[in-house]
Design an enzyme around this catalytic site. Sequence first.
Site, PDB file in Angstrom:
ATOM      1  N   SER A   1       0.822  -1.209   0.101  1.00  0.00           N
ATOM      2  CA  SER A   1      -0.075  -0.070  -0.028  1.00  0.00           C
ATOM      3  C   SER A   1       0.844   1.370  -0.094  1.00  0.00           C
ATOM      4  CB  SER A   1      -0.996   0.168   1.172  1.00  0.00           C
ATOM      5  OG  SER A   1      -0.133   0.106   2.470  1.00  0.00           O
TER       6      SER A   1
ATOM      7  N   LYS B   1      -0.269   4.644   6.531  1.00  0.00           N
ATOM      8  CA  LYS B   1      -0.867   5.480   5.426  1.00  0.00           C
ATOM      9  C   LYS B   1      -0.613   6.836   5.442  1.00  0.00           C
ATOM     10  CE  LYS B   1      -3.902   2.781   3.492  1.00  0.00           C
ATOM     11  NZ  LYS B   1      -3.329   1.346   4.257  1.00  0.00           N
TER      12      LYS B   1
END
Lengths: 200, 200
Positions: free
Chosen positions: B119, B157
């Site tokens: 990610s 993130k």
Amino acid sequence: MDLSRRERDAYQFIRDFFARHGHAPLLSEIALGLGIHSKGTVHRYVRAIARAGLIELVPGRHRGMRLRGEASGRKTSLPLLGRIAAGQPIAAIPDQEEIDLSEFFMGPNRFVLKVQGDSMIDAGILDGDMVIVAQRPRADDGDIVVALLDNEEATLKYIHYNRDGSITLRPANAALRPITYAASRVCIQGIVVGQMRSYR
Amino acid sequence: MDLSRRERDAYQFIRDFFARHGHAPLLSEIALGLGIHSKGTVHRYVRAIARAGLIELVPGRHRGMRLRGEASGRKTSLPLLGRIAAGQPIAAIPDQEEIDLSEFFMGPNRFVLKVQGDSMIDAGILDGDMVIVAQRPRADDGDIVVALLDNEEATLKYIHYNRDGSITLRPANAALRPITYAASRVCIQGIVVGQMRSYR
DNA sequence: TAGCATAGAGAACTTATTGAGAACTTTCAA
DNA sequence: TTGAAAGTTCTCAATAAGTTCTCTATGCTA
């Protein structure tokens, strides 16, 4: 006082075990780790390691050994809490390892380079990153190497050996093309064994 | 007390071997390295090197030799040779700093996570990398954070604060979309202050 | 050309390292 | 308290490695 090969293996195992579990291994655990069936033999190794001053023995006790030196002293390690990405809250992840930052990259004949440019960006090596390079005259096909071209230009690339003896240096960047050189023009300075980046 | 050509070859090999393996070679390993078939001959060279004061012999022991001189101290720092990518041969770059690996990432309340998944791949954080996380309850806009969602799922993130008080977590992967959450659902575990990767 | 240093092979020997396991004592947890 | 598990101390054997020789060959040079 130097250690023999198996004594070094045993010491390595002990350090590793301490890092992983936070306490000393049993003789039988060391034996298992080394693939030995005699705890007498393991005990001989442990005594040799103690004689070399690398661990301290507490006679009689189960798991009766302590690491000595930097291994137990200054803290150069951080807890490895677990894997991130899915499932559980981090705090819940068990089996707490420690990761020793000074061990992680250390090795003989290594040096660090600061990367400039984007030629290895698809390999996750960004502009400004540090790469740890092991000084070696030869590399394996597919290694990331520091190569000197015509004794003038140093670059960071994937290396590939061709059947005709030539060498292809391949960037990890879709915008750049691999280039093939005569082997005589390429001098390998070392291979990349690590990479690190600091955010701030 | 000079060495002959082959004696110098042998000494070179021994130094190299120490650098690579951290311990002494066997006579037979030196023999292999020099393309010699007689360990008796190698032994003669080794004795000559010892007589020249370049190594120290421990008679009888396997791998019974030690380098003399600078090669003994254990360091936790590596030389920072310079920048790579353009222009000059590395060896020519002056201004030799040392970079201490145990200092580089150390700090209070930090821990390490092993990254799983892709990610953050566009930020140069790959599957299997380690990230160093500073435990903090708050982050700045644009930081890479370890965030706990609904106290269940931990993710890595970019964080962005929106005007309406909500929080957007943005992956660094073109294939994935940013997702916006109510601030109450997001618990920041820490911010990423470093990243490292070990090859092979 | 004789003398010498360097190079390599290999035989014969000694010693170190490794591993197994027996017999014993001590520790520790149920 | 007690017995299984763990540590300790031996011995035995096989193998690997170091040590010391001798023998040979090849240049170099006085």
